[in-house]
Motif scaffolding. Structure first.
Motif, PDB file in Angstrom:
ATOM      1  N   VAL A 160      20.910  -3.058  -9.180  1.00 41.97           N
ATOM      2  CA  VAL A 160      20.060  -2.309  -8.255  1.00 41.97           C
ATOM      3  C   VAL A 160      19.738  -0.957  -8.867  1.00 41.97           C
ATOM      4  O   VAL A 160      20.486  -0.448  -9.720  1.00 41.97           O
ATOM      5  N   CYS A 161      18.620  -0.386  -8.449  1.00 43.78           N
ATOM      6  CA  CYS A 161      18.270   0.966  -8.888  1.00 43.78           C
ATOM      7  C   CYS A 161      18.012   1.825  -7.657  1.00 43.78           C
ATOM      8  O   CYS A 161      17.655   1.313  -6.590  1.00 43.78           O
ATOM      9  N   THR A 162      18.227   3.109  -7.792  1.00 42.73           N
ATOM     10  CA  THR A 162      17.954   4.050  -6.705  1.00 42.73           C
ATOM     11  C   THR A 162      17.245   5.278  -7.268  1.00 42.73           C
ATOM     12  O   THR A 162      17.448   5.647  -8.433  1.00 42.73           O
ATOM     13  N   PHE A 163      16.434   5.897  -6.431  1.00 41.00           N
ATOM     14  CA  PHE A 163      15.748   7.126  -6.812  1.00 41.00           C
ATOM     15  C   PHE A 163      15.245   7.795  -5.536  1.00 41.00           C
ATOM     16  O   PHE A 163      15.171   7.178  -4.465  1.00 41.00           O
ATOM     17  N   GLU A 164      14.913   9.071  -5.672  1.00 44.16           N
ATOM     18  CA  GLU A 164      14.466   9.857  -4.519  1.00 44.16           C
ATOM     19  C   GLU A 164      13.306  10.755  -4.935  1.00 44.16           C
ATOM     20  O   GLU A 164      13.014  10.918  -6.112  1.00 44.16           O
ATOM     21  N   ASN A 165      12.686  11.348  -3.918  1.00 47.44           N
ATOM     22  CA  ASN A 165      11.716  12.434  -4.103  1.00 47.44           C
ATOM     23  C   ASN A 165      10.570  12.108  -5.043  1.00 47.44           C
ATOM     24  O   ASN A 165      10.308  12.832  -6.014  1.00 47.44           O
ATOM     25  N   LEU A 166       9.876  11.003  -4.770  1.00 45.30           N
ATOM     26  CA  LEU A 166       8.666  10.692  -5.537  1.00 45.30           C
ATOM     27  C   LEU A 166       7.597  11.740  -5.234  1.00 45.30           C
ATOM     28  O   LEU A 166       7.387  12.121  -4.084  1.00 45.30           O
ATOM     29  N   LYS A 167       6.916  12.192  -6.290  1.00 46.32           N
ATOM     30  CA  LYS A 167       5.825  13.141  -6.097  1.00 46.32           C
ATOM     31  C   LYS A 167       4.498  12.433  -5.853  1.00 46.32           C
ATOM     32  O   LYS A 167       3.618  12.953  -5.188  1.00 46.32           O
ATOM     33  N   ARG A 168       4.370  11.238  -6.418  1.00 43.16           N
ATOM     34  CA  ARG A 168       3.152  10.456  -6.236  1.00 43.16           C
ATOM     35  C   ARG A 168       3.501   9.189  -5.466  1.00 43.16           C
ATOM     36  O   ARG A 168       4.270   8.351  -5.958  1.00 43.16           O
ATOM     37  N   LYS A 169       2.927   9.064  -4.267  1.00 41.50           N
ATOM     38  CA  LYS A 169       3.279   7.947  -3.383  1.00 41.50           C
ATOM     39  C   LYS A 169       2.050   7.158  -2.948  1.00 41.50           C
ATOM     40  O   LYS A 169       2.025   6.583  -1.861  1.00 41.50           O
ATOM     41  N   GLN A 170       1.025   7.145  -3.791  1.00 35.99           N
ATOM     42  CA  GLN A 170      -0.171   6.377  -3.472  1.00 35.99           C
ATOM     43  C   GLN A 170       0.089   4.882  -3.645  1.00 35.99           C
ATOM     44  O   GLN A 170       1.115   4.477  -4.170  1.00 35.99           O
ATOM     45  N   LYS A 171      -0.895   4.096  -3.227  1.00 39.90           N
ATOM     46  CA  LYS A 171      -0.761   2.637  -3.315  1.00 39.90           C
ATOM     47  C   LYS A 171      -0.529   2.189  -4.753  1.00 39.90           C
ATOM     48  O   LYS A 171       0.374   1.387  -5.017  1.00 39.90           O
ATOM     49  N   TRP A 172      -1.304   2.697  -5.688  1.00 43.14           N
ATOM     50  CA  TRP A 172      -1.205   2.252  -7.090  1.00 43.14           C
ATOM     51  C   TRP A 172       0.139   2.620  -7.699  1.00 43.14           C
ATOM     52  O   TRP A 172       0.677   1.866  -8.514  1.00 43.14           O
ATOM     53  N   SER A 173       0.681   3.781  -7.310  1.00 43.05           N
ATOM     54  CA  SER A 173       1.967   4.180  -7.878  1.00 43.05           C
ATOM     55  C   SER A 173       3.087   3.281  -7.364  1.00 43.05           C
ATOM     56  O   SER A 173       4.006   2.913  -8.115  1.00 43.05           O
ATOM     57  N   SER A 174       3.008   2.893  -6.093  1.00 43.20           N
ATOM     58  CA  SER A 174       4.010   1.977  -5.539  1.00 43.20           C
ATOM     59  C   SER A 174       3.912   0.603  -6.187  1.00 43.20           C
ATOM     60  O   SER A 174       4.934  -0.043  -6.458  1.00 43.20           O
ATOM     61  N   ILE A 175       2.690   0.134  -6.460  1.00 43.28           N
ATOM     62  CA  ILE A 175       2.507  -1.160  -7.122  1.00 43.28           C
ATOM     63  C   ILE A 175       3.151  -1.145  -8.511  1.00 43.28           C
ATOM     64  O   ILE A 175       3.827  -2.107  -8.913  1.00 43.28           O
ATOM     65  N   ILE A 196       3.957  -5.900  -3.318  1.00 47.88           N
ATOM     66  CA  ILE A 196       2.726  -5.714  -4.090  1.00 47.88           C
ATOM     67  C   ILE A 196       1.548  -6.399  -3.402  1.00 47.88           C
ATOM     68  O   ILE A 196       0.457  -5.824  -3.282  1.00 47.88           O
ATOM     69  N   LEU A 197       1.747  -7.627  -2.926  1.00 49.82           N
ATOM     70  CA  LEU A 197       0.670  -8.375  -2.269  1.00 49.82           C
ATOM     71  C   LEU A 197       0.198  -7.659  -1.011  1.00 49.82           C
ATOM     72  O   LEU A 197      -1.011  -7.550  -0.755  1.00 49.82           O
ATOM     73  N   ASP A 198       1.132  -7.158  -0.207  1.00 47.05           N
ATOM     74  CA  ASP A 198       0.747  -6.440   1.013  1.00 47.05           C
ATOM     75  C   ASP A 198      -0.035  -5.167   0.687  1.00 47.05           C
ATOM     76  O   ASP A 198      -0.995  -4.824   1.382  1.00 47.05           O
ATOM     77  N   LEU A 199       0.379  -4.473  -0.365  1.00 44.87           N
ATOM     78  CA  LEU A 199      -0.341  -3.263  -0.753  1.00 44.87           C
ATOM     79  C   LEU A 199      -1.752  -3.593  -1.225  1.00 44.87           C
ATOM     80  O   LEU A 199      -2.709  -2.887  -0.907  1.00 44.87           O
ATOM     81  N   LEU A 200      -1.892  -4.675  -1.997  1.00 44.28           N
ATOM     82  CA  LEU A 200      -3.219  -5.083  -2.468  1.00 44.28           C
ATOM     83  C   LEU A 200      -4.107  -5.530  -1.309  1.00 44.28           C
ATOM     84  O   LEU A 200      -5.329  -5.407  -1.378  1.00 44.28           O
ATOM     85  N   ARG A 201      -3.500  -6.046  -0.260  1.00 44.54           N
ATOM     86  CA  ARG A 201      -4.247  -6.474   0.923  1.00 44.54           C
ATOM     87  C   ARG A 201      -4.546  -5.324   1.877  1.00 44.54           C
ATOM     88  O   ARG A 201      -5.114  -5.524   2.939  1.00 44.54           O
ATOM     89  N   GLY A 202      -4.134  -4.129   1.506  1.00 51.60           N
ATOM     90  CA  GLY A 202      -4.386  -2.977   2.358  1.00 51.60           C
ATOM     91  C   GLY A 202      -3.434  -2.875   3.530  1.00 51.60           C
ATOM     92  O   GLY A 202      -3.821  -2.424   4.611  1.00 51.60           O
ATOM     93  N   LYS A 203      -2.187  -3.293   3.330  1.00 49.40           N
ATOM     94  CA  LYS A 203      -1.169  -3.210   4.380  1.00 49.40           C
ATOM     95  C   LYS A 203      -0.047  -2.273   3.933  1.00 49.40           C
ATOM     96  O   LYS A 203       1.044  -2.716   3.552  1.00 49.40           O
ATOM     97  N   PRO A 204      -0.302  -0.960   3.987  1.00 54.89           N
ATOM     98  CA  PRO A 204       0.695   0.002   3.499  1.00 54.89           C
ATOM     99  C   PRO A 204       1.894   0.189   4.425  1.00 54.89           C
ATOM    100  O   PRO A 204       2.816   0.932   4.091  1.00 54.89           O
ATOM    101  N   THR A 205       1.883  -0.471   5.586  1.00 58.00           N
ATOM    102  CA  THR A 205       2.992  -0.295   6.531  1.00 58.00           C
ATOM    103  C   THR A 205       4.327  -0.746   5.926  1.00 58.00           C
ATOM    104  O   THR A 205       5.381  -0.307   6.376  1.00 58.00           O
TER     105      THR A 205
END
Length: 244
Positions: A85-100, A163-172
């Motif tokens: 597992v990996c862990t991290f905090e405090n992302l500065k860029r949280k747009q859809k593409w960065s999450s993908i 990834i699929l949900d983000l590509l479908r425009g479901k950022p929830t």
């Protein structure tokens, strides 16, 4: 396994059991060496892109049980061959593409690892072996199940599902729960409010209020801590959804 060969013009068919005692070394090689290496590579892909997006407090944990080795951001646990597992905090860029990129990073690194091994073999820099075969095989295994869009027990999702949900425009699926720390000027107190802005608890000390907000946020990932002070609102910490 069925194999055949010619003897005196006749085709002789022989059968071989699927698993024999002399296959045990191959099993141990895969279980105790190849799979942990692939797991580290996979988690390393996630945290690499998290680091590119400004992530802090990055850690990769290999295995389960108590930690036995801590080396920088790498933590190796007693049963190193099981889980990662990996862990991290405090992302500065949280747009859809960065999450993908973050959620796809594990599979990207696994695919790069496969291509690198095949390239080295083709160039004659390394020889084909049981290790290279198992590395390639189990890397494909990792990629397939990581990208297969499906829910996991406990409310988690595969990387492919996110990834699929983000590509479908479901950022929830990565929507952050907001925990607010707000100063009550009149009463000189600090309030901790949940995502619905309902009061969780009141403190006389700012640090105690922040610690309470952090404890709630850590257990409600993806989440963020908002400070509301003197009419200004500011995000001071975030805990992103973690890839598996």
């Amino acid at each position: 396994m069925i194999c055949g060969f010619l003897e005196g013009g006749r085709r002789i068919i022989k059968t071989k059991d699927m698993f024999e005692i002399n296959d045990l070394p191959k099993f141990f090689l895969a279980f105790f060496l190849v799979l942990p290496i692939i797991s580290v590579l996979h988690e390393g892909g996630h945290v690499f892109f998290a680091w590119l997006m400004g992530g802090k407090n990055i850690k990769v944990s290999v295995g389960s049980g108590r930690p036995v080795i801590n080396w920088g951001m790498l933590e190796i646990r007693k049963f190193y061959f099981w889980y990662g597992v990996c862990t991290f905090e405090n992302l500065k860029r949280k747009q859809k593409w960065s999450s993908i990129l973050i959620f796809g990073g594990g599979s990207i690194f696994n695919i790069v690892g496969i291509l690198l091994v095949l390239f080295l073999i083709k160039q004659g820099l390394i020889n084909e072996s049981m290790f290279t075969y198992q590395f390639t095989y189990f890397s494909f295994y990792y990629v397939f199940f990581a990208l297969l869009p499906m829910p996991y027990p406990g409310g988690n999702y595969s990387d492919g599902k996110v990834i699929l949900d983000l590509l479908r425009g479901k950022p929830t699926i990565i929507k952050e729960t907001a925990i607010t720390v707000k100063r009550d000027v009149e009463k000189e107190q600090w309030m901790v409010l949940n995502d619905n802005m309902d009061l969780e608890q009141v403190f006389n000390n700012e640090k105690e209020a922040y610690d309470k907000a952090k404890a709630i946020a850590v257990n409600a990932k993806p989440s963020k801590i908002i400070y509301y002070k003197e009419g200004e609102e500011k995000e001071v910490h975030n805990f992103p959804k973690i890839p598996l």
